[in-house]
Write a protein that holds these residues in place. Structure first.
Motif, PDB file in Angstrom:
ATOM      1  N   LEU A 172       0.818  -1.211   0.000  1.00  0.00           N
ATOM      2  CA  LEU A 172       0.000   0.000   0.000  1.00  0.00           C
ATOM      3  C   LEU A 172       0.855   1.266   0.000  1.00  0.00           C
ATOM      4  O   LEU A 172       0.622   2.190  -0.782  1.00  0.00           O
ATOM      5  N   SER A 173       1.851   1.327   0.884  1.00  0.00           N
ATOM      6  CA  SER A 173       2.703   2.529   0.959  1.00  0.00           C
ATOM      7  C   SER A 173       3.455   2.748  -0.340  1.00  0.00           C
ATOM      8  O   SER A 173       3.573   3.884  -0.834  1.00  0.00           O
ATOM      9  N   ILE A 174       3.981   1.665  -0.915  1.00  0.00           N
ATOM     10  CA  ILE A 174       4.745   1.777  -2.153  1.00  0.00           C
ATOM     11  C   ILE A 174       3.828   2.158  -3.307  1.00  0.00           C
ATOM     12  O   ILE A 174       4.164   3.027  -4.137  1.00  0.00           O
ATOM     13  N   ASP A 175       2.651   1.548  -3.373  1.00  0.00           N
ATOM     14  CA  ASP A 175       1.706   1.864  -4.445  1.00  0.00           C
ATOM     15  C   ASP A 175       1.257   3.322  -4.365  1.00  0.00           C
ATOM     16  O   ASP A 175       1.066   3.975  -5.397  1.00  0.00           O
ATOM     17  N   ARG A 176       1.101   3.829  -3.154  1.00  0.00           N
ATOM     18  CA  ARG A 176       0.702   5.233  -3.007  1.00  0.00           C
ATOM     19  C   ARG A 176       1.739   6.159  -3.609  1.00  0.00           C
ATOM     20  O   ARG A 176       1.404   7.146  -4.292  1.00  0.00           O
ATOM     21  N   VAL A 177       3.018   5.858  -3.390  1.00  0.00           N
ATOM     22  CA  VAL A 177       4.080   6.701  -3.939  1.00  0.00           C
ATOM     23  C   VAL A 177       4.164   6.535  -5.454  1.00  0.00           C
ATOM     24  O   VAL A 177       4.289   7.511  -6.198  1.00  0.00           O
ATOM     25  N   ARG A 178       4.062   5.314  -5.917  1.00  0.00           N
ATOM     26  CA  ARG A 178       4.193   5.057  -7.353  1.00  0.00           C
ATOM     27  C   ARG A 178       3.079   5.698  -8.160  1.00  0.00           C
ATOM     28  O   ARG A 178       3.297   6.129  -9.303  1.00  0.00           O
ATOM     29  N   SER A 196       7.521   8.866 -10.055  1.00  0.00           N
ATOM     30  CA  SER A 196       8.794   8.638  -9.366  1.00  0.00           C
ATOM     31  C   SER A 196       9.057   9.746  -8.361  1.00  0.00           C
ATOM     32  O   SER A 196       8.793  10.919  -8.630  1.00  0.00           O
ATOM     33  N   PRO A 197       9.574   9.407  -7.167  1.00  0.00           N
ATOM     34  CA  PRO A 197       9.892  10.441  -6.174  1.00  0.00           C
ATOM     35  C   PRO A 197      10.882  11.448  -6.734  1.00  0.00           C
ATOM     36  O   PRO A 197      11.824  11.091  -7.446  1.00  0.00           O
ATOM     37  N   GLY A 205      13.882  13.678  -7.437  1.00  0.00           N
ATOM     38  CA  GLY A 205      15.296  13.563  -7.117  1.00  0.00           C
ATOM     39  C   GLY A 205      15.766  12.152  -6.864  1.00  0.00           C
ATOM     40  O   GLY A 205      16.893  11.956  -6.420  1.00  0.00           O
ATOM     41  N   GLN A 206      14.918  11.133  -7.126  1.00  0.00           N
ATOM     42  CA  GLN A 206      15.291   9.749  -6.866  1.00  0.00           C
ATOM     43  C   GLN A 206      15.430   9.018  -8.201  1.00  0.00           C
ATOM     44  O   GLN A 206      14.750   9.332  -9.175  1.00  0.00           O
ATOM     45  N   PRO A 207      16.324   8.039  -8.288  1.00  0.00           N
ATOM     46  CA  PRO A 207      16.467   7.265  -9.534  1.00  0.00           C
ATOM     47  C   PRO A 207      15.156   6.560  -9.880  1.00  0.00           C
ATOM     48  O   PRO A 207      14.542   5.911  -9.042  1.00  0.00           O
ATOM     49  N   ALA A 208      14.733   6.682 -11.131  1.00  0.00           N
ATOM     50  CA  ALA A 208      13.440   6.139 -11.540  1.00  0.00           C
ATOM     51  C   ALA A 208      13.415   4.621 -11.517  1.00  0.00           C
ATOM     52  O   ALA A 208      12.389   4.013 -11.246  1.00  0.00           O
ATOM     53  N   ASP A 209      14.535   3.968 -11.819  1.00  0.00           N
ATOM     54  CA  ASP A 209      14.553   2.504 -11.922  1.00  0.00           C
ATOM     55  C   ASP A 209      15.165   1.833 -10.694  1.00  0.00           C
ATOM     56  O   ASP A 209      15.425   0.633 -10.700  1.00  0.00           O
ATOM     57  N   ALA A 210      15.396   2.590  -9.620  1.00  0.00           N
ATOM     58  CA  ALA A 210      16.007   2.014  -8.410  1.00  0.00           C
ATOM     59  C   ALA A 210      14.944   1.364  -7.537  1.00  0.00           C
ATOM     60  O   ALA A 210      13.774   1.743  -7.574  1.00  0.00           O
ATOM     61  N   PRO A 211      15.330   0.374  -6.742  1.00  0.00           N
ATOM     62  CA  PRO A 211      14.388  -0.207  -5.784  1.00  0.00           C
ATOM     63  C   PRO A 211      13.842   0.875  -4.845  1.00  0.00           C
ATOM     64  O   PRO A 211      14.588   1.760  -4.404  1.00  0.00           O
ATOM     65  N   LEU A 212      12.564   0.798  -4.545  1.00  0.00           N
ATOM     66  CA  LEU A 212      11.905   1.831  -3.742  1.00  0.00           C
ATOM     67  C   LEU A 212      11.630   1.294  -2.341  1.00  0.00           C
ATOM     68  O   LEU A 212      11.063   0.209  -2.172  1.00  0.00           O
ATOM     69  N   VAL A 238      11.885   7.025   0.416  1.00  0.00           N
ATOM     70  CA  VAL A 238      10.855   7.998   0.792  1.00  0.00           C
ATOM     71  C   VAL A 238      10.534   7.800   2.263  1.00  0.00           C
ATOM     72  O   VAL A 238      10.735   6.710   2.816  1.00  0.00           O
ATOM     73  N   GLU A 239      10.047   8.852   2.885  1.00  0.00           N
ATOM     74  CA  GLU A 239       9.674   8.771   4.299  1.00  0.00           C
ATOM     75  C   GLU A 239       8.288   8.161   4.420  1.00  0.00           C
ATOM     76  O   GLU A 239       7.366   8.518   3.671  1.00  0.00           O
ATOM     77  N   ALA A 240       8.120   7.243   5.349  1.00  0.00           N
ATOM     78  CA  ALA A 240       6.815   6.618   5.567  1.00  0.00           C
ATOM     79  C   ALA A 240       5.808   7.661   6.051  1.00  0.00           C
ATOM     80  O   ALA A 240       6.152   8.585   6.790  1.00  0.00           O
ATOM     81  N   ASP A 241       4.564   7.511   5.616  1.00  0.00           N
ATOM     82  CA  ASP A 241       3.498   8.443   5.982  1.00  0.00           C
ATOM     83  C   ASP A 241       2.256   7.628   6.350  1.00  0.00           C
ATOM     84  O   ASP A 241       1.375   7.409   5.517  1.00  0.00           O
ATOM     85  N   PRO A 242       2.167   7.143   7.595  1.00  0.00           N
ATOM     86  CA  PRO A 242       1.018   6.311   7.988  1.00  0.00           C
ATOM     87  C   PRO A 242      -0.324   7.018   7.811  1.00  0.00           C
ATOM     88  O   PRO A 242      -1.324   6.371   7.479  1.00  0.00           O
ATOM     89  N   ALA A 243      -0.376   8.332   8.033  1.00  0.00           N
ATOM     90  CA  ALA A 243      -1.639   9.055   7.885  1.00  0.00           C
ATOM     91  C   ALA A 243      -2.103   9.037   6.437  1.00  0.00           C
ATOM     92  O   ALA A 243      -3.291   8.851   6.150  1.00  0.00           O
TER      93      ALA A 243
END
Length: 524
Positions: A24-30, A34-35, A37-44, A87-92
């Motif tokens: 869920l957290s990863i899908d929300r960011v994706r 891409s975040p 300033g972060q590499p687009a193809d790097a593990p998230l 990325v920083e986790a965001d439980p809210a």
């Protein structure tokens, strides 16, 4: 296709669809791209500070394939794979996203419960046939969430615990009614959701699967691991049941219409609401009930949901009235109803229904007049909001400022009425208009306990031509510890014919040597 449900209470033979969103957290960011300033193809990975160190709390498939794991320190993860997107986790934000997903799932059943931190439970008892069966329903839910960019695991069983365990360890399983024990027998004991100590104790005892645990005697399990294990085991095996708690109130009546192609035109939306209102009216008529609060839910094809509700002061099942109230509500929206790519489902639900007792007709037309006022209050509340349409209600107090209170007009339709005059045609003894606070005046009276002959209010001098009174009112000593003075009220008329309601605060010689005067209201 139109469907209606007269009762939505869970019944015997329940069927629970469990959804698990492991990323869920990863899908929300994706879904946002891409975040920055972060590499687009790097593990998230998503990290949070735990035990005074940044640790991984969520990671994608590439990070898992690289050997990373949850609770691993970020420094250790970078030692294994130097190039990471972090990325920083965001439980809210995750919780809010889970709520939106639950909104989307409401199209399948109104009985949707949150299963934090990344799961949902849907009570689909009696609703699977609307999708063509349980397998088509499960596939449809999975396909819909996958299309929105989520990783999803799903399973269906007779209890929430069994469905949850199967979703996590046997994705896609549908346990036949009464066969939950067979379906979960081969799952690891971790599927029971036990605490680490109990799970470790089972492992040391050589009990690796749920089936192996179920083969041991209940007395043995209870003596070694406690009654909590037996409760979890019974739920997973379908022997016990813990009811789910729907996140939204369960409506008393529901009618809905699904569209093969999403609709977006205003005329179709309004015609659909009118048709659903007629369907609700027929359902309530069979039980002699009427709706007090009705909610319309609009499910967009892209997953967004919009809800609008109207209330009525009296129970009603008049389709024309409900249609008129929703038209008022739609026209008054500050944020217009946006269909986007169209609505594929519109639902109308009576969230609250009360017995509808026909009131006896009166010869003087008073009932019709009260009905007209109630209908006007309903229309104003639909346009302005129920908290902005108020009425005064009498209170059991003879102190003027405490003898009434403001309340929503719709919710006070059955409140007691105001006292009537002792004689027909008698003028009101108190003004209809009272000040929020009595205003001080400078008054002169011929005798200490008599009415004023002249007073100054708001810098204007008023000569008293006529006066009536006094009406003596003692303060309610049982409601206040302060010694409040007695009031003597007078109805006075000045030289210009204006009428005032004044009072003298305190009895001369008994309570005070210098009573003060106040004006509290105006007549006319």
């Amino acid at each position: 296709m139109t469907a209606s449900f007269a009762s939505l209470a869970p019944s015997a033979g329940r069927r629970i669809l469990a959804l698990r969103l492991p990323l869920l957290s990863i899908d929300r960011v994706r879904r946002k791209g891409s975040p920055a300033g972060q590499p687009a193809d790097a593990p998230l990975v998503a990290v949070a500070r735990i035990d005074n160190a940044l640790r991984i709390v969520a990671l994608d498939e590439r990070a898992t394939a690289a050997g990373l794991a949850r609770r691993m320190a970020l420094a250790s993860a970078r030692a294994i794979h130097p190039v990471l997107a972090v990325v920083e986790a965001d439980p809210a934000a995750d919780a809010a996203l889970l709520e939106r997903i639950a909104d989307w799932c409401d199209r399948f059943t109104p009985l949707v419960a949150l299963d934090p931190p990344s799961g949902l439970l849907l009570d689909v008892t009696g609703a699977a046939h609307l999708a063509g069966g349980e397998r088509p329903l499960l596939d449809r839910v999975r396909a819909g969430l996958t299309a929105q960019g989520f990783h999803v695991q799903a399973a269906l069983a007779g209890t929430a615990a069994a469905a949850r365990a199967l979703a996590a360890f046997a994705d896609g399983t549908i346990a036949a009614p009464g066969r939950e024990a067979e379906a979960v027998a081969g799952l690891p004991v971790g599927a029971l959701g036990l605490d680490a100590e109990t799970a470790g104790g089972l492992s040391r005892a050589g009990l690796k699967t749920i089936g192996a645990v179920a083969e041991r005697t209940r007395h043995e399990l209870a003596a070694r691991f406690g009654a909590g294990l037996l409760a979890r085991l019974d739920e997973a095996l379908g022997r016990g049941e813990r009811p789910i708690t729907p996140r939204l109130p369960v409506p008393d009546y529901t009618a809905e219409r699904r569209f093969a192609e999403p609709v977006a035109t205003e005329d179709i939306i309004r015609d659909t609401l009118a048709g659903l209102a007629a369907t609700l009216a027929g359902m309530m008529e069979r039980r002699a009930e009427g709706a007090r609060r009705v909610e319309a839910s609009f499910f967009r094809a892209d997953g967004a949901v919009r809800r609008l509700a109207v209330e009525t002061g009296r129970p009603t099942r008049d389709p024309a009235l409900l249609d008129r109230l929703f038209r008022e509500r739609l026209e008054a929206l500050a944020d217009p109803l946006d269909p986007g790519f169209g609505f594929d489902l519109i639902r109308l639900a009576a969230l609250r229904a009360d017995p509808l007792d026909p009131a006896p007709a009166t010869f003087d037309g008073r009932e019709q007049e009260e009905g007209d006022v109630a209908a006007l209050a309903d229309r104003l509340a639909a346009r302005l909001g129920p908290r902005r349409v108020l009425r005064f209600l009498p209170q059991d107090s003879h102190v003027p400022e405490a003898s009434e209170r403001l309340a929503p007009a719709q919710r006070s339709a059955a409140a007691p009425g105001w006292p009537t005059a002792a004689e027909p045609g008698e003028p009101p003894r108190r003004p209809l208009r009272l000040f929020s606070r009595p205003e001080p005046v400078e008054a002169i009276a011929e005798v200490p306990d008599g009415p004023p002959v002249r007073f100054v209010w708001r810098r204007a001098v008023h000569r008293v031509m006529r006066a009536e009174g006094p009406e003596r009112i003692a303060m309610e000593w049982w409601r206040s510890t302060e010694g409040l003075p007695t009031r003597d009220y007078f109805r006075v008329e000045d030289q210009d014919g204006r009428r005032f309601w004044l009072y003298r605060d305190g009895i001369y010689g008994r309570e005070t040597a210098a009573p003060r005067w106040y004006v509290q209201g105006l007549f006319g």
